[in-house]
Design an enzyme around this catalytic site. Structure first.
Site, mmCIF file in Angstrom:
data_model
loop_
_atom_site.group_PDB
_atom_site.id
_atom_site.type_symbol
_atom_site.label_atom_id
_atom_site.label_comp_id
_atom_site.label_asym_id
_atom_site.label_seq_id
_atom_site.Cartn_x
_atom_site.Cartn_y
_atom_site.Cartn_z
ATOM 1 N N LYS A 190 0.838 -1.207 0.000
ATOM 2 C CA LYS A 190 0.000 0.000 0.000
ATOM 3 C C LYS A 190 0.877 1.263 0.000
ATOM 4 C CE LYS A 190 -3.466 -2.688 -0.080
ATOM 5 N NZ LYS A 190 -4.110 -3.422 0.965
HETATM 6 C C1 LIG Z 1 -5.086 -4.484 1.318
HETATM 7 C C2 LIG Z 1 -6.563 -4.467 1.338
HETATM 8 C C3 LIG Z 1 -7.286 -4.950 2.434
HETATM 9 C C4 LIG Z 1 -6.671 -5.684 3.578
HETATM 10 O O1 LIG Z 1 -5.629 -5.047 4.202
HETATM 11 P P1 LIG Z 1 -4.539 -5.910 5.002
HETATM 12 O O2 LIG Z 1 -3.757 -4.852 5.718
HETATM 13 O O3 LIG Z 1 -3.741 -6.667 4.004
HETATM 14 O O4 LIG Z 1 -5.272 -6.788 5.946
HETATM 15 C C5 LIG Z 1 -8.662 -4.813 2.412
HETATM 16 N N1 LIG Z 1 -9.303 -4.256 1.367
HETATM 17 C C6 LIG Z 1 -8.634 -3.810 0.292
HETATM 18 C C7 LIG Z 1 -9.405 -3.198 -0.830
HETATM 19 C C8 LIG Z 1 -7.248 -3.910 0.231
HETATM 20 O O5 LIG Z 1 -6.602 -3.505 -0.848
#
Ligand SMILES: *Cc1c(COP(=O)(O)O)cnc(C)c1O
Length: 386
Positions: A190
């Site tokens: 992210k």
């Molecule tokens: C990355 C992501 C998540 C989950 O986040 P984590 O930190 O990996 O648990 C949930 N929804 C979306 C759309 C994502 O891209």
């Protein structure tokens, strides 16, 4: 035989974090401070994220998924309650509903933006519906005016899965401020990372107080509060989890956040370079973007016009992977997963636009450390693969 230069080509992943000396120092400082978790850095990080999101309150947790789960708990989702979720998202969006014994109801997306389609959403609303989850797919903000209007009309909560859009804006309003609750992820892929981590943000103090209790087993006070009160006594009022984020991760989050705005600017610059290139390739369309919003460009997604090509998406995918271009597919429609088919009787045909898009999409590399030459390399490889 491959030439030397070809062998030395570096693998370009679809996304990549960056850690600098300042990040390292911040983590080190906490590690030697004697306070590793539930300390002062947690609150500091929460305040910084709330500021960035344009809201008053935030609760740090140890993943974006935990943040989604905490959001479902915060609104007091009851067993059997329905929550509308777009079909085109990471499965965690829907899984969090199931964790609270809710029922995810999959809504279709717009074929050009892959964002939840407000028009098709309304017909999914039943007397059991409690909430709508919007996903700012790829980093583009959803149509929040329309979504808020629908939520208000039907008395539903609006929860933004803003894992792709931190730092982005909807008509000038920061990601995190457009729904009743918003959720961020700090997974390494992210925009900013704490290794694993997440955050729930809201202007509603009750929601965030509930999320904070939920991340700590359901205990009504935290360790530092009890210490300040000179007391050992605590109560578990409702079942919670251990979803706490450590202090050294929060320290990393704080220094990462300082770089967020510049990194998103860089993502936009690279995206413009891709846009310019693909505008001359008729077999490819980048996702449509709405003017007036600020795109956070978590990922750069292209749609292949397969009818104009002699290849399948998967052939193009393999070609690019062989060229060390780390393409990916985001996402398999959630209702395709065997778990949902088995437990919620989902099936192909439920969300035809998302299903058709799934056959044609490809995520190509985009991260702030990329150079113009890297973008050009991806463009050339995509063109050759066609
Ligand atoms: C990355 C992501 C998540 C989950 O986040 P984590 O930190 O990996 O648990 C949930 N929804 C979306 C759309 C994502 O891209």
């Amino acid at each position: 035989m491959k030439s030397d230069t070809e062998d030395k080509k570096k693998f370009l992943p679809y996304g990549l974090h960056s850690i600098d000396e300042k990040d390292l120092q911040a983590v080190r400082d906490v590690l030697v401070s004697g306070w590793l978790t539930t300390g002062p850095k947690v609150e500091e990080f929460e305040q910084q994220i709330a500021l960035c999101a344009g809201v008053s309150y935030a609760a740090a947790v140890n993943s974006g998924t935990a943040a989604l789960h905490a959001a479902m708990y915060a609104i007091d989702l009851k067993p059997g309650d329905e929550v509308i979720v777009p079909a085109m998202t990471f499965a965690a969006t829907a899984n969090a509903v199931v964790y609270q014994k809710g029922v995810p109801v999959f809504a279709d997306v717009d074929g050009q933006t892959l964002l939840i389609d407000p028009e098709k959403l309304e017909e999914k609303i039943t007397p059991k519906t409690r909430a709508i989850v919007s996903v700012d797919y790829a980093g583009q903000m959803c149509d929040y005016d329309a979504l808020r209007q629908i939520a208000k009309k039907h008395g539903l909560y609006l929860i933004a899965d803003a894992c792709h859009s931190i730092g982005g804006k909807y008509k000038g309003a920061p990601s995190g401020s457009c729904a009743d609750l918003s959720v961020f992820s700090f997974h390494p892929v992210k925009h900013m990372t704490t290794g694993e981590g997440g955050m729930v943000v809201s202007d509603n103090k009750t929601f965030i107080d509930r999320a904070k209790q939920f991340r700590n087993h359901g205990i009504t006070t935290d360790f530092r509060q009890r210490e300040a009160q000179g007391s050992w006594y605590y109560e578990i009022e409702e079942l919670g989890f251990n979803y706490r984020l450590t202090d050294f991760q929060c320290a990393l989050g704080i220094t990462q956040l300082e770089k967020l705005a510049d990194n998103i600017k860089k993502r936009n610059i690279l995206a413009r370079q891709y846009d310019a290139f693909f505008s001359n390739i008729p077999q490819i369309s980048p996702l449509k973007t709405e003017d007036g919003n600020y795109h956070a460009y978590h990922i750069y997604v292209i749609q292949l016009h397969l009818e104009a090509l002699e290849k399948t998406r998967d052939q193009i995918f393999s070609r690019l992977r062989n060229e060390k271009i780390g393409v990916n597919v985001h996402y398999i429609p959630v209702h395709y997963h065997p778990f949902y088919k088995r437990e919620f009787k989902t099936h192909k045909g439920m969300c035809p636009v998302a299903e058709a898009a799934y056959e044609t999409i490809l995520t190509i590399p985009l991260f702030p450390l990329m150079e113009k030459e890297d973008v050009q390399r991806v463009c050339d490889a995509v063109k050759a693969a066609l």
